[in-house]
Motif scaffolding. Structure first.
Motif, PDB file in Angstrom:
ATOM      1  N   PRO A 117       0.820  -1.228   0.000  1.00  0.00           N
ATOM      2  CA  PRO A 117       0.000   0.000   0.000  1.00  0.00           C
ATOM      3  C   PRO A 117       0.853   1.276   0.000  1.00  0.00           C
ATOM      4  CG  PRO A 117      -0.961  -1.599   1.490  1.00  0.00           C
ATOM      5  CD  PRO A 117       0.356  -2.170   1.036  1.00  0.00           C
ATOM      6  N   LEU A 118       1.959   1.281   0.739  1.00  0.00           N
ATOM      7  CA  LEU A 118       2.836   2.457   0.771  1.00  0.00           C
ATOM      8  C   LEU A 118       3.506   2.674  -0.588  1.00  0.00           C
ATOM      9  CD1 LEU A 118       3.882   4.711   2.582  1.00  0.00           C
ATOM     10  CD2 LEU A 118       5.785   3.218   3.216  1.00  0.00           C
ATOM     11  N   GLN A 119       3.977   1.592  -1.214  1.00  0.00           N
ATOM     12  CA  GLN A 119       4.584   1.701  -2.540  1.00  0.00           C
ATOM     13  C   GLN A 119       3.564   2.201  -3.560  1.00  0.00           C
ATOM     14  OE1 GLN A 119       5.968  -2.358  -2.817  1.00  0.00           O
ATOM     15  NE2 GLN A 119       8.105  -1.738  -2.508  1.00  0.00           N
ATOM     16  N   ARG A 120       2.342   1.698  -3.477  1.00  0.00           N
ATOM     17  CA  ARG A 120       1.284   2.125  -4.394  1.00  0.00           C
ATOM     18  C   ARG A 120       0.980   3.614  -4.198  1.00  0.00           C
ATOM     19  NH1 ARG A 120      -1.429  -2.097  -4.651  1.00  0.00           N
ATOM     20  NH2 ARG A 120      -2.438  -2.014  -2.618  1.00  0.00           N
ATOM     21  N   LEU A 121       0.932   4.042  -2.936  1.00  0.00           N
ATOM     22  CA  LEU A 121       0.678   5.453  -2.635  1.00  0.00           C
ATOM     23  C   LEU A 121       1.768   6.340  -3.239  1.00  0.00           C
ATOM     24  CD1 LEU A 121      -0.885   7.686  -1.015  1.00  0.00           C
ATOM     25  CD2 LEU A 121       0.742   7.241   0.826  1.00  0.00           C
ATOM     26  N   PHE A 122       3.034   5.986  -2.990  1.00  0.00           N
ATOM     27  CA  PHE A 122       4.137   6.795  -3.516  1.00  0.00           C
ATOM     28  C   PHE A 122       4.223   6.720  -5.036  1.00  0.00           C
ATOM     29  CE2 PHE A 122       5.789   6.867   0.851  1.00  0.00           C
ATOM     30  CZ  PHE A 122       6.137   8.204   0.937  1.00  0.00           C
ATOM     31  N   SER A 123       3.945   5.560  -5.605  1.00  0.00           N
ATOM     32  CA  SER A 123       4.001   5.398  -7.054  1.00  0.00           C
ATOM     33  C   SER A 123       2.912   6.220  -7.738  1.00  0.00           C
ATOM     34  CB  SER A 123       3.853   3.920  -7.425  1.00  0.00           C
ATOM     35  OG  SER A 123       3.907   3.751  -8.816  1.00  0.00           O
ATOM     36  N   LYS A 124       1.679   6.083  -7.273  1.00  0.00           N
ATOM     37  CA  LYS A 124       0.575   6.832  -7.884  1.00  0.00           C
ATOM     38  C   LYS A 124       0.673   8.322  -7.553  1.00  0.00           C
ATOM     39  CE  LYS A 124      -2.593   3.034  -8.289  1.00  0.00           C
ATOM     40  NZ  LYS A 124      -3.690   2.891  -9.176  1.00  0.00           N
ATOM     41  N   GLY A 125       1.088   8.638  -6.338  1.00  0.00           N
ATOM     42  CA  GLY A 125       1.235  10.037  -5.951  1.00  0.00           C
ATOM     43  C   GLY A 125       2.309  10.746  -6.757  1.00  0.00           C
ATOM     44  N   SER A 126       3.455  10.091  -6.934  1.00  0.00           N
ATOM     45  CA  SER A 126       4.527  10.712  -7.715  1.00  0.00           C
ATOM     46  C   SER A 126       4.119  10.829  -9.178  1.00  0.00           C
ATOM     47  CB  SER A 126       5.832   9.930  -7.571  1.00  0.00           C
ATOM     48  OG  SER A 126       5.689   8.603  -8.034  1.00  0.00           O
ATOM     49  N   SER A 127       3.420   9.827  -9.679  1.00  0.00           N
ATOM     50  CA  SER A 127       2.947   9.871 -11.066  1.00  0.00           C
ATOM     51  C   SER A 127       1.982  11.031 -11.281  1.00  0.00           C
ATOM     52  CB  SER A 127       2.287   8.540 -11.422  1.00  0.00           C
ATOM     53  OG  SER A 127       1.836   8.549 -12.741  1.00  0.00           O
ATOM     54  N   MET A 128       1.038  11.198 -10.375  1.00  0.00           N
ATOM     55  CA  MET A 128       0.081  12.301 -10.488  1.00  0.00           C
ATOM     56  C   MET A 128       0.790  13.643 -10.319  1.00  0.00           C
ATOM     57  SD  MET A 128      -2.891  13.307 -11.191  1.00  0.00           S
ATOM     58  CE  MET A 128      -3.828  11.808 -11.217  1.00  0.00           C
ATOM     59  N   GLY A 129       1.756  13.705  -9.395  1.00  0.00           N
ATOM     60  CA  GLY A 129       2.523  14.934  -9.220  1.00  0.00           C
ATOM     61  C   GLY A 129       3.286  15.313 -10.481  1.00  0.00           C
ATOM     62  N   ILE A 130       3.911  14.333 -11.113  1.00  0.00           N
ATOM     63  CA  ILE A 130       4.636  14.572 -12.363  1.00  0.00           C
ATOM     64  C   ILE A 130       3.677  15.103 -13.419  1.00  0.00           C
ATOM     65  CG2 ILE A 130       5.867  13.451 -14.276  1.00  0.00           C
ATOM     66  CD1 ILE A 130       6.953  11.462 -12.103  1.00  0.00           C
ATOM     67  N   PHE A 131       2.539  14.438 -13.552  1.00  0.00           N
ATOM     68  CA  PHE A 131       1.552  14.836 -14.555  1.00  0.00           C
ATOM     69  C   PHE A 131       1.105  16.277 -14.350  1.00  0.00           C
ATOM     70  CE2 PHE A 131      -2.955  15.131 -15.844  1.00  0.00           C
ATOM     71  CZ  PHE A 131      -2.787  14.955 -17.206  1.00  0.00           C
ATOM     72  N   LEU A 132       0.715  16.629 -13.135  1.00  0.00           N
ATOM     73  CA  LEU A 132       0.213  17.979 -12.861  1.00  0.00           C
ATOM     74  C   LEU A 132       1.308  19.039 -12.977  1.00  0.00           C
ATOM     75  CD1 LEU A 132      -2.191  17.190  -9.890  1.00  0.00           C
ATOM     76  CD2 LEU A 132      -2.804  17.669 -12.282  1.00  0.00           C
ATOM     77  N   LEU A 133       2.490  18.731 -12.459  1.00  0.00           N
ATOM     78  CA  LEU A 133       3.586  19.704 -12.544  1.00  0.00           C
ATOM     79  C   LEU A 133       4.040  19.915 -13.984  1.00  0.00           C
ATOM     80  CD1 LEU A 133       5.693  18.894  -9.367  1.00  0.00           C
ATOM     81  CD2 LEU A 133       4.209  20.862  -9.778  1.00  0.00           C
ATOM     82  N   ASN A 134       3.915  18.886 -14.828  1.00  0.00           N
ATOM     83  CA  ASN A 134       4.220  19.060 -16.253  1.00  0.00           C
ATOM     84  C   ASN A 134       3.390  20.181 -16.855  1.00  0.00           C
ATOM     85  OD1 ASN A 134       6.195  17.118 -16.675  1.00  0.00           O
ATOM     86  ND2 ASN A 134       4.724  15.524 -17.170  1.00  0.00           N
ATOM     87  N   LEU A 135       2.127  20.246 -16.459  1.00  0.00           N
ATOM     88  CA  LEU A 135       1.245  21.288 -16.989  1.00  0.00           C
ATOM     89  C   LEU A 135       1.682  22.669 -16.509  1.00  0.00           C
ATOM     90  CD1 LEU A 135      -2.183  19.477 -16.536  1.00  0.00           C
ATOM     91  CD2 LEU A 135      -0.730  19.582 -18.586  1.00  0.00           C
ATOM     92  N   VAL A 136       2.152  22.757 -15.273  1.00  0.00           N
ATOM     93  CA  VAL A 136       2.622  24.045 -14.744  1.00  0.00           C
ATOM     94  C   VAL A 136       3.929  24.441 -15.435  1.00  0.00           C
ATOM     95  CG1 VAL A 136       3.264  25.321 -12.667  1.00  0.00           C
ATOM     96  CG2 VAL A 136       1.486  23.571 -12.533  1.00  0.00           C
ATOM     97  N   VAL A 137       4.823  23.472 -15.643  1.00  0.00           N
ATOM     98  CA  VAL A 137       6.073  23.764 -16.362  1.00  0.00           C
ATOM     99  C   VAL A 137       5.763  24.225 -17.788  1.00  0.00           C
ATOM    100  CG1 VAL A 137       8.149  22.714 -17.356  1.00  0.00           C
ATOM    101  CG2 VAL A 137       7.565  22.290 -14.980  1.00  0.00           C
ATOM    102  N   LEU A 138       4.812  23.582 -18.419  1.00  0.00           N
ATOM    103  CA  LEU A 138       4.402  23.984 -19.763  1.00  0.00           C
ATOM    104  C   LEU A 138       3.890  25.424 -19.750  1.00  0.00           C
ATOM    105  CD1 LEU A 138       3.965  23.180 -22.709  1.00  0.00           C
ATOM    106  CD2 LEU A 138       1.736  22.267 -22.043  1.00  0.00           C
ATOM    107  N   HIS A 139       3.132  25.786 -18.719  1.00  0.00           N
ATOM    108  CA  HIS A 139       2.661  27.166 -18.577  1.00  0.00           C
ATOM    109  C   HIS A 139       3.838  28.138 -18.514  1.00  0.00           C
ATOM    110  CE1 HIS A 139       0.748  30.765 -17.038  1.00  0.00           C
ATOM    111  NE2 HIS A 139       1.589  30.722 -16.021  1.00  0.00           N
ATOM    112  N   TYR A 140       4.836  27.822 -17.679  1.00  0.00           N
ATOM    113  CA  TYR A 140       5.989  28.722 -17.557  1.00  0.00           C
ATOM    114  C   TYR A 140       6.825  28.753 -18.825  1.00  0.00           C
ATOM    115  CZ  TYR A 140       5.056  30.181 -12.863  1.00  0.00           C
ATOM    116  OH  TYR A 140       4.470  30.773 -11.775  1.00  0.00           O
ATOM    117  N   ALA A 141       6.855  27.664 -19.572  1.00  0.00           N
ATOM    118  CA  ALA A 141       7.544  27.677 -20.868  1.00  0.00           C
ATOM    119  C   ALA A 141       6.847  28.651 -21.818  1.00  0.00           C
ATOM    120  CB  ALA A 141       7.575  26.269 -21.460  1.00  0.00           C
ATOM    121  N   MET A 142       5.516  28.658 -21.785  1.00  0.00           N
ATOM    122  CA  MET A 142       4.768  29.588 -22.633  1.00  0.00           C
ATOM    123  C   MET A 142       4.939  31.031 -22.161  1.00  0.00           C
ATOM    124  SD  MET A 142       1.321  27.488 -23.649  1.00  0.00           S
ATOM    125  CE  MET A 142       0.904  26.914 -22.007  1.00  0.00           C
ATOM    126  N   VAL A 143       4.985  31.226 -20.842  1.00  0.00           N
ATOM    127  CA  VAL A 143       5.223  32.569 -20.297  1.00  0.00           C
ATOM    128  C   VAL A 143       6.575  33.082 -20.777  1.00  0.00           C
ATOM    129  CG1 VAL A 143       5.741  33.848 -18.162  1.00  0.00           C
ATOM    130  CG2 VAL A 143       3.742  32.336 -18.266  1.00  0.00           C
TER     131      VAL A 143
END
Length: 148
Positions: A117-143
């Motif tokens: 359960p802990l590995q699943r939490l960190f795996s899915k959490g890091s994956s979702m974090g990467i996905f969401l932060l990619n969108l923010v990085v893309l925003h700053y690239a456009m800025v």
């Protein structure tokens, strides 16, 4: 700077496009049996592909920063719209890099085993974090692109 920018854009398309694909795959595969059939096959391929894209992004990003004389300015007290946006983008990239290492480590360790359960939490959490932060990085690239 032309080659670095073009290579950076292609790698960014691959990185973010791959993240979108895996996000949609995760959302569409609701049954555990389907996930167990797909992820062990596609996961390593995706991981190596994305690692290559990340290496290219880091190298070309560094090259563009260095070639434009921004490396020293980034570590100084200088503040302006471009430098501030670039700093934020680089901080986010550092967080994405750490999350990627966490996700890849857990994924490779548990490729043919059941995650705790802990590995699943960190795996899915890091994956979702990467996905969401990619969108923010893309925003700053456009800025940055709009400013320049």
């Amino acid at each position: 700077m032309g080659w670095a920018l073009h290579l950076h854009l292609v790698a960014a398309i691959a990185w973010i496009g791959g993240a979108f694909f895996m996000f949609l795959l995760g959302v569409s595969l609701r049954k555990k049996e389907d996930q167990d059939a797909v992820y062990p096959v596609i996961g390593p391929i995706y991981g190596y592909f994305e690692t290559g894209a990340l290496i290219i992004l880091l190298y070309t990003g560094y090259t563009m920063i260095n070639n434009n004389g921004l490396l020293d300015i980034l570590f100084s007290n200088v503040t302006n719209e471009v430098i501030d946006a670039l700093r934020i983008k680089l901080y986010l990239v550092a967080v994405i890099f750490v999350l990627t290492v966490i996700h890849m480590t857990i994924s490779m360790m548990t490729l043919h085993t059941v995650k705790t359960p802990l590995q699943r939490l960190f795996s899915k959490g890091s994956s979702m974090g990467i996905f969401l932060l990619n969108l923010v990085v893309l925003h700053y690239a456009m800025v940055l692109r709009d400013i320049l």
